[in-house]
Design a protein around this motif. Structure first.
Motif, PDB file in Angstrom:
ATOM      1  N   ALA A  33      54.209  44.212  48.958  1.00  0.00           N
ATOM      2  CA  ALA A  33      55.711  44.885  49.158  1.00  0.00           C
ATOM      3  C   ALA A  33      56.088  44.747  50.541  1.00  0.00           C
ATOM      4  CB  ALA A  33      55.255  46.404  48.675  1.00  0.00           C
ATOM      5  N   GLU A  34      55.521  44.363  51.413  1.00  0.00           N
ATOM      6  CA  GLU A  34      55.612  44.222  52.830  1.00  0.00           C
ATOM      7  C   GLU A  34      56.037  42.537  53.109  1.00  0.00           C
ATOM      8  OE1 GLU A  34      56.793  46.818  54.040  1.00  0.00           O
ATOM      9  OE2 GLU A  34      56.058  48.442  52.834  1.00  0.00           O
ATOM     10  N   ARG A  54      60.977  46.092  44.285  1.00  0.00           N
ATOM     11  CA  ARG A  54      59.592  46.085  44.456  1.00  0.00           C
ATOM     12  C   ARG A  54      59.157  46.052  45.939  1.00  0.00           C
ATOM     13  NH1 ARG A  54      56.645  44.105  39.884  1.00  0.00           N
ATOM     14  NH2 ARG A  54      54.818  44.190  41.275  1.00  0.00           N
ATOM     15  N   GLY A  56      58.773  46.980  50.016  1.00  0.00           N
ATOM     16  CA  GLY A  56      58.796  48.010  50.896  1.00  0.00           C
ATOM     17  C   GLY A  56      59.760  47.789  51.880  1.00  0.00           C
ATOM     18  N   PRO A  57      60.047  48.868  52.930  1.00  0.00           N
ATOM     19  CA  PRO A  57      60.803  48.937  54.034  1.00  0.00           C
ATOM     20  C   PRO A  57      60.634  47.575  54.925  1.00  0.00           C
ATOM     21  CG  PRO A  57      59.613  50.936  53.909  1.00  0.00           C
ATOM     22  CD  PRO A  57      58.982  49.826  52.987  1.00  0.00           C
ATOM     23  N   LYS A  58      59.420  46.969  54.872  1.00  0.00           N
ATOM     24  CA  LYS A  58      59.395  45.693  56.079  1.00  0.00           C
ATOM     25  C   LYS A  58      59.414  44.326  55.056  1.00  0.00           C
ATOM     26  CE  LYS A  58      56.437  48.031  59.362  1.00  0.00           C
ATOM     27  NZ  LYS A  58      55.211  48.379  59.892  1.00  0.00           N
TER      28      LYS A  58
END
Length: 314
Positions: A33-34, A54, A56-58
């Motif tokens: 996710a990153e 799907r 993540g923040p990164k």
């Protein structure tokens, strides 16, 4: 941007799930996710939007498309994790080596391209005989047919359309050009092809194969695909996923053979004692649309999704 043409993304969940289902990553690897992903053919953004959901923040998603309408659609995505390049997916080679955890290629044309007569992709509605994915560059089909030699026209229709009446169609095009001037609309071409094709499979328009052939040729689709697949070997990080959806046999054959060629150790017959080149991909899956999807979206019926995974070999 034209907003009245709808598009249903084919094998949406299956393709994105294949991108993220990496079971070979080690605990030290970046979480899926990153990681960074590539949607090599943005289209109308169905796959891209699900990928973003799907991440993540990164996480990061880089998309490519050469269609101006697709670029306009991508501009409606304000997510800072997303970026779009107005380029064909052969430009994958410009991305840093081992920078992507997954690359998705959804080949062919989108429903808005088919359904909008102004784009000239379809024989179902009359429109200018264009067929360019990127209308800012290159020749249209009409421009090419206006000057191409008979043998060149026949070769394109035969090789890219697998059309057994390619010679007769090419002769009809050239004869029409000499008698009344070049063909300029999709209806003109479809009518001419119908007169040259003697028999056809039940339920198939006589012009189907010719339109496919000219579209593939004018956009260099198979050459672009081969370049993009080759570039993916360098752009994918170890254990990264390659997911490709094709819609006709020419595309699928290239994808299948590419994965197969890089899924085995390679031996150079000219240097029998040299160490073999280690496999760079592992073939994982082949998926077809479900009966439910085909019923809901008949244009998905010919789709084939192939999944491969990058090995740790450089």
């Amino acid at each position: 941007m034209e907003t009245s043409w709808n598009h249903t993304t084919v094998l949406l969940n299956e393709a994105v799930e294949a991108l993220f289902s990496n079971t070979d990553a080690t605990p030290s690897d970046i979480a899926p996710a990153e990681s960074s992903y590539v949607d090599a053919t943005f289209g109308r953004g169905g796959h891209s939007r699900l990928i973003l959901s799907r991440l993540g923040p990164k996480g990061r998603l880089i998309a490519f498309d050469r269609d101006l309408d697709a670029i306009a659609e991508a501009a409606t995505i304000t997510d800072p994790r997303f970026s779009i390049r107005h380029q064909s997916f052969s430009h994958l080679s410009e991305l840093p080596p081992a920078s992507a955890a997954g690359i998705l290629m959804d080949l062919g044309i989108s429903s808005p391209q088919i359904d909008n007569p102004a784009r000239g992709f379809s024989f179902r509605s009359d429109g200018p005989l264009d067929m360019r994915m990127d209308t800012t560059r290159g020749q249209s089909v009409a421009q090419w047919l206006a000057s191409a030699e008979l043998n060149s026209i026949a070769e394109v229709i035969r090789d890219y359309g697998e059309e057994r009446f390619a010679g007769a169609i090419a002769k009809a095009i050239v004869a029409r050009r000499q008698e009344r001037g070049p063909i300029s609309t999709t209806a003109e071409l479809a009518q001419l092809v119908a007169g040259a094709v003697k028999t056809r499979e039940p339920g198939q328009n006589p012009a189907t194969r010719t339109f496919q052939a000219l579209r593939i040729f004018i956009n260099a689709e198979l050459e672009e695909l081969q370049q993009a697949l080759t570039a993916s070997l360098d752009v994918l990080q170890p254990a990264g996923r390659l997911v490709v959806i094709s819609f006709h046999s020419l595309e699928d054959r290239i994808v299948k053979q590419f994965i197969a060629a890089h899924s085995r150790d390679g031996y150079d017959r000219r240097a029998p004692f040299a160490p073999p080149k280690a496999m760079r991909l592992k073939a994982l899956d082949r998926i077809k649309p479900s009966a439910r999807e085909v019923a809901a979206n008949p244009r998905s019926r010919s789709a084939v999704l192939r999944v491969a995974q990058r090995t740790s070999t450089p």
